[in-house]
Design a protein around this motif. Structure first.
Motif, PDB file in Angstrom:
ATOM      1  N   VAL A 209       0.858  -1.331  -0.168  1.00  7.21           N
ATOM      2  CA  VAL A 209      -0.096  -0.054   0.011  1.00  7.21           C
ATOM      3  C   VAL A 209       0.830   1.137  -0.062  1.00  7.21           C
ATOM      4  O   VAL A 209       0.341   2.397  -0.494  1.00  7.21           O
ATOM      5  N   ASN A 216      -3.063   3.648  -7.024  1.00  9.08           N
ATOM      6  CA  ASN A 216      -3.886   4.566  -6.265  1.00  9.08           C
ATOM      7  C   ASN A 216      -5.309   4.692  -7.067  1.00  9.08           C
ATOM      8  O   ASN A 216      -5.291   5.648  -7.982  1.00  9.08           O
ATOM      9  N   PRO A 217      -6.232   3.708  -6.581  1.00  5.68           N
ATOM     10  CA  PRO A 217      -7.454   3.765  -7.732  1.00  5.68           C
ATOM     11  C   PRO A 217      -8.229   5.237  -7.516  1.00  5.68           C
ATOM     12  O   PRO A 217      -9.067   5.150  -8.697  1.00  5.68           O
ATOM     13  N   GLY A 218      -8.330   5.722  -6.698  1.00  6.90           N
ATOM     14  CA  GLY A 218      -8.864   7.099  -6.489  1.00  6.90           C
ATOM     15  C   GLY A 218      -8.165   8.321  -7.185  1.00  6.90           C
ATOM     16  O   GLY A 218      -8.894   9.419  -6.849  1.00  6.90           O
ATOM     17  N   GLY A 219      -6.932   8.109  -7.755  1.00  6.78           N
ATOM     18  CA  GLY A 219      -6.374   9.609  -8.315  1.00  6.78           C
ATOM     19  C   GLY A 219      -5.453   9.741  -7.175  1.00  6.78           C
ATOM     20  O   GLY A 219      -4.770   9.236  -6.582  1.00  6.78           O
ATOM     21  N   PHE A 220      -4.957  11.152  -7.274  1.00  3.31           N
ATOM     22  CA  PHE A 220      -3.934  11.574  -6.342  1.00  3.31           C
ATOM     23  C   PHE A 220      -4.487  11.557  -4.869  1.00  3.31           C
ATOM     24  O   PHE A 220      -5.679  11.369  -4.729  1.00  3.31           O
ATOM     25  N   THR A 221      -3.535  10.901  -4.046  1.00  5.82           N
ATOM     26  CA  THR A 221      -3.624  10.521  -2.846  1.00  5.82           C
ATOM     27  C   THR A 221      -4.020  11.714  -1.878  1.00  5.82           C
ATOM     28  O   THR A 221      -4.391  11.401  -0.718  1.00  5.82           O
ATOM     29  N   LEU A 222      -3.414  12.834  -2.318  1.00  5.66           N
ATOM     30  CA  LEU A 222      -3.390  13.939  -1.026  1.00  5.66           C
ATOM     31  C   LEU A 222      -2.785  13.776   0.040  1.00  5.66           C
ATOM     32  O   LEU A 222      -3.112  14.319   1.193  1.00  5.66           O
ATOM     33  N   SER A 224      -2.502  10.843   1.540  1.00  2.00           N
ATOM     34  CA  SER A 224      -3.267   9.962   2.339  1.00  2.00           C
ATOM     35  C   SER A 224      -3.150  10.245   4.088  1.00  2.00           C
ATOM     36  O   SER A 224      -3.090   9.401   4.795  1.00  2.00           O
ATOM     37  N   GLU A 230      -8.095  16.449   2.645  1.00  2.00           N
ATOM     38  CA  GLU A 230      -9.034  16.589   1.916  1.00  2.00           C
ATOM     39  C   GLU A 230     -10.083  17.857   1.977  1.00  2.00           C
ATOM     40  O   GLU A 230     -10.520  18.500   1.076  1.00  2.00           O
ATOM     41  N   PHE A 233      -8.026  20.709   0.331  1.00  2.00           N
ATOM     42  CA  PHE A 233      -8.272  20.528  -1.033  1.00  2.00           C
ATOM     43  C   PHE A 233      -9.688  20.984  -1.602  1.00  2.00           C
ATOM     44  O   PHE A 233      -9.805  21.884  -2.528  1.00  2.00           O
TER      45      PHE A 233
ATOM     46  N   LEU B 113     -16.493   3.998  -7.971  1.00  2.00           N
ATOM     47  CA  LEU B 113     -15.716   4.762  -6.977  1.00  2.00           C
ATOM     48  C   LEU B 113     -15.886   6.217  -7.625  1.00  2.00           C
ATOM     49  O   LEU B 113     -15.762   6.988  -6.786  1.00  2.00           O
ATOM     50  N   GLN B 117     -16.781   9.131  -5.180  1.00  2.00           N
ATOM     51  CA  GLN B 117     -15.760  10.486  -4.902  1.00  2.00           C
ATOM     52  C   GLN B 117     -16.661  11.756  -5.175  1.00  2.00           C
ATOM     53  O   GLN B 117     -16.309  12.904  -4.573  1.00  2.00           O
ATOM     54  N   VAL B 287      -9.810  13.072 -10.419  1.00  5.41           N
ATOM     55  CA  VAL B 287      -8.160  13.233 -10.133  1.00  5.41           C
ATOM     56  C   VAL B 287      -7.734  12.994  -8.738  1.00  5.41           C
ATOM     57  O   VAL B 287      -6.763  12.736  -8.397  1.00  5.41           O
ATOM     58  N   THR B 289      -8.199  11.579  -4.753  1.00  6.84           N
ATOM     59  CA  THR B 289      -8.849  10.663  -3.891  1.00  6.84           C
ATOM     60  C   THR B 289      -9.646  11.110  -2.423  1.00  6.84           C
ATOM     61  O   THR B 289      -9.196  12.154  -2.108  1.00  6.84           O
TER      62      THR B 289
END
Lengths: 259, 546
Positions: A209, A216-222, A224, A230, A233, B113, B117, B287, B289
């Motif tokens: 991980v 990273n299935p969701g895109g940029f992780t910011l 984590s 979040e 952002f 997903l 999101q 783009v 998460t």
């Protein structure tokens, strides 16, 4: 007379048993020769790089703890990640550029290990076996590690400026050694509380991980880091963009076109 | 036959165009034409800040749309299952069905997903937009009569929105949100006497039990959004009914609304803006998460992660808890956990103080008249100062809530941040109030100067006798309107102690407080007298030096 005979037999038996069970004398001689050379070299390195704080023969001083009994695993971790020799005192000694070669680190480790018995640096079979269980490692990580290191090892704050560092980019061996020896503010997880297999599972989980190859299935992780990044952002890029567009849209009216 | 003769008039009046026919049919049953005629041309004023509420409306719409999609696949159940889906690091792990179905949505449902999101980012932006919208209404005084009720509707929407968000992100039953629910349980337990009963009632027994996901689900998808949708409609009806406020300017009065008609201009803009909002949120969701529950793992009460914060809109409550000293009183076999109970009491106070503000201001100023022209914040320094002080407290508490992230990312001691927040909670709002008020007064002085002497052009002119002067350009009528349209009310004063008949009159303590506050609001230290027509005449008639 009988007593003498019994004694002779006993001595013979002891000697015979020793001769049978003792390690091969030839190999031992060769090994211990190399070992004592490494210890000697390690002591020289120690006297130059470490003794100012840890005192001669690793006895420790006000500036650095005693190293008797910390074992080669601790040395390999601390020097191998650049934490030791320390740059300056502070809440915590931070990771920096490694200044010793692995051969020199091994010599230092041999010297420190000779001061007293302690955990030895792990072998590759221990820290990255082929059959590690990622899912079990995840559960172990969340039970034992994530309260300081965050759920995927991004690190977190401790009291008074101390912190649990991010685990990204740490080698499997160093992670294993950290668990084994508990460097700085970290508790130690010796094999009696966390078997070697469990440590390997945790390392496998982190590799799944928290490496550059992890998906990273969701895109940029910011980062984590959870909801703080979040929220930031959402305010800056989400609402910021929408406010900019609202201003743009409000400026496009009939009156604005005329002027 | 007689039927044919009866049909004839209908045939004659029947429009040939099928579209018109449908319109006619609908109008005969719904009375659309009359309604549209009187309302389609309703005028809305144009300003970018009047579109903040639209962002809220559209993100709420997006939440409903995406939320419906998510309900198709989510199982609100706490039954234990073993995961065998496509996310390998969790295979073989025991988890609740809620968590497992959220993983299923994220990895095995087409578009799942992305929709998750979009839903979560919309929620974060929805509440952020509500705060900004509320601040626009606050700082421009648009909550004054007749809009106080609508202010309360809007505030209630914000409050419900926070809890809809909380119940929503708790549904996946992941380690992070489970920690948040545990936090809430702790807060409930801290309530004296009834706390334990309330907690047992909410969770159907000991935490976490098997009920809370199902219960939160009903609350999240039915109760709260239903209430919000109703309030939203009422909110919009009142906006329609009161008409929108507008900023002062030439031709704009308390009795008219200057702007574009609802149809076609405003509908085109608003409709377009909906797609812009949807597009921006979808792009962000594509783009970046949000809430990666697969990284957090399923909730287990014996596990916890650092960086366990709520979503940002609950962040100030987290801050209250984190900075509060852990006080406890133990007596007669009971423990009163002040370290949790005091923050639990301050949490609604922070929200309610802003809700009650319009009524407090109306009482202090004694203002009973209707207002349709928005204030410029600088012309109401006390209100603007109070608003900034409130935002300061809110922001300081957000820092407190994220103290660990601030500590690691700015290389600070978490203890130092906590102490900074403790002190700032009391000191910073006073300082920002004072600074804001001074800035407002400074801006009022500058406005006065601009009205009387014009705009500084930066052009330096040398006169024949050698003197240098800067050319000032007089303001246009439109600009003069903007700078001078506001009223400058007089503060309330106590009636004289002796009335006209010589009878002593006693002012009650409440009246005294009111008069003092009013003096603070509108006294000479809170407003710079705006230029009078005489002053303006005097200066512009040529007697002035430039």
């Amino acid at each position: 007379m009988a007593a003498l005979v019994v004694l002779l037999f006993a001595l013979a038996a002891t000697g015979g048993l020793y001769a049978a069970l003792a390690p091969a004398p030839k190999a031992q001689a060769q090994d211990s020769g190399q070992q004592s050379l490494a210890i000697e070299q390690g002591k020289k390195l120690y006297d130059v790089g470490c003794a100012s704080c840890h005192n001669s023969n690793g006895q420790g001083s006000d500036d650095g703890p005693s190293l008797v009994g910390v074992g080669s695993a601790a040395v390999d971790f601390q020097v191998g990640t650049g934490r030791m020799p320390a740059q300056q005192p502070g809440p915590q000694v931070e990771k920096k550029k490694v200044i010793y070669t692995q051969a020199q680190i091994d010599q230092l480790a041999a010297y420190i290990a000779s001061l007293g018995p302690g955990p030895a640096a792990p072998t590759k079979d221990q820290y990255s076996p082929a059959d590690a269980d990622v899912a079990k490692g995840g559960e172990l990580f969340r039970t034992n590690c994530s309260q300081c290191h965050n759920f995927v090892g991004k690190g977190g704050a401790l009291t008074h400026g101390k912190f649990a560092p991010s685990l990204k980019g740490s080698s499997s061996k160093h992670i294993y050694e950290a668990m084994q020896t508990g460097p700085q503010n970290m508790p130690s997880f010796p094999d009696s509380t966390m078997p070697s297999k469990d440590k390997a599972d945790i390392i496998a989980y982190l590799h799944a991980v928290d490496t550059a190859q992890s998906p990273n299935p969701g895109g940029f992780t910011l980062g984590s880091l959870g909801p703080v990044s979040e929220g930031l952002f959402a305010w800056v890029f989400g609402l910021g963009t929408l406010l900019g567009l609202a201003v743009w849209l409000a400026a496009r009216n009939t009156k604005a076109k005329k002027s | 036959m007689s039927t044919t003769t009866e049909e004839a008039p209908a045939q004659r009046g029947r429009p040939s165009n099928p579209g018109e026919r449908v319109a006619e049919w609908a109008d005969g049953r719904l009375g659309l034409y009359k309604f549209a005629k009187s309302n389609l041309r309703k005028v809305f004023p144009d300003h970018w800040s009047f579109m903040l509420g639209e962002i809220c409306l559209y993100s709420f719409t997006i939440l409903i749309l995406t939320g419906v999609y998510l309900t198709l696949f989510f199982h609100p159940s706490m039954n234990e299952v073993v995961y065998h889906g496509s996310y390998t690091p969790l295979q073989g792990v025991r988890m609740s069905e809620a968590y497992s179905s959220t993983l299923h949505i994220s990895f095995d449902v087409r578009g799942g997903l992305l929709v998750r999101q979009i839903h979560h980012w919309s929620a974060l932006i929805f509440i952020a937009a509500m705060i900004v919208h509320m601040m626009r209404v606050f700082f421009t005084g648009s909550f004054r009569k007749p809009r106080e009720i609508n202010w309360l509707f809007g505030w209630t929407l914000l409050f419900l929105g926070m809890f809809t968000g909380f119940t929503g992100y708790s549904l996946p039953d992941d380690l992070l949100s489970g920690t948040g629910v545990r936090f809430m349980e702790g807060a409930i337990l801290s309530v004296p006497i009834v706390g334990t009963y309330l907690s047992m009632f909410l969770f159907g027994g000991e935490f976490p039990g098997h009920d809370f996901v199902g219960r939160f689900y009903s609350i999240h998808i039915l109760l709260l959004p239903g209430m919000m949708a109703g309030l939203l409609v009422l909110h919009l009806i009142l906006v329609f009914f009161h008409k929108h406020t507008q900023f002062p300017g030439a031709g704009k009065t308390e009795k008219n609304v200057v702007g574009a008609p609802f149809f076609p201009i405003y509908t085109a803009k608003a409709g377009g803006f909906f797609f812009i909002v949807f597009g921006v949120i979808a792009a962000i969701a594509a783009v970046a998460t949000v809430n990666p529950i697969w990284e957090m793992g399923p909730y287990r009460p014996d596990q916890v992660s650092t960086g366990a914060q709520p979503d940002w809109y609950m962040g100030f409550s987290e801050g209250l808890i984190r900075v509060m000293p852990g006080w406890e009183i133990r007596a007669w076999g009971h423990t009163l956990v002040l370290g949790v109970f005091i923050p639990l009491m301050i949490f609604p106070l922070v929200m309610m103080s802003i809700a009650a503000y319009p009524f407090i201001e109306a009482w202090v100023t004694g203002d009973k008249s209707e207002h349709h022209l928005a204030d410029r914040p600088r012309n109401r320094p006390v209100r603007t100062g109070i608003g900034v002080a409130w935002l300061t407290v809110y922001f300081i508490l957000l820092i407190g809530g994220g103290n660990d992230i601030f500590a690691t990312h700015f290389h600070l001691s978490i203890n130092a941040i906590t102490w900074f927040v403790r002190v700032s909670f009391f000191v910073a709002p006073v300082i920002t109030y004072w600074i804001t008020k001074r800035i407002c007064l400074g801006l009022q002085r500058r406005d006065r100067d601009k009205v009387l002497h014009g705009r500084e052009t930066g052009i330096i002119k040398r006169l024949p006798h050698g003197e240098f002067i800067e050319v000032h350009e007089p303001l246009s009528q439109q600009q003069l309107h903007v700078l001078t349209a506001h009223a400058q009310p007089k503060p309330l004063t106590l009636a004289p102690e002796v009335d006209e008949n010589g009878v002593a009159r006693k002012a009650g303590p409440i009246a005294k407080v009111q008069a003092r506050l009013s003096q603070n609001w509108y006294g000479e230290h809170s407003q710079i007298p705006k230029p009078t027509a005489e002053e303006y005449e005097e200066i512009t008639s040529g007697h002035g030096h430039h």
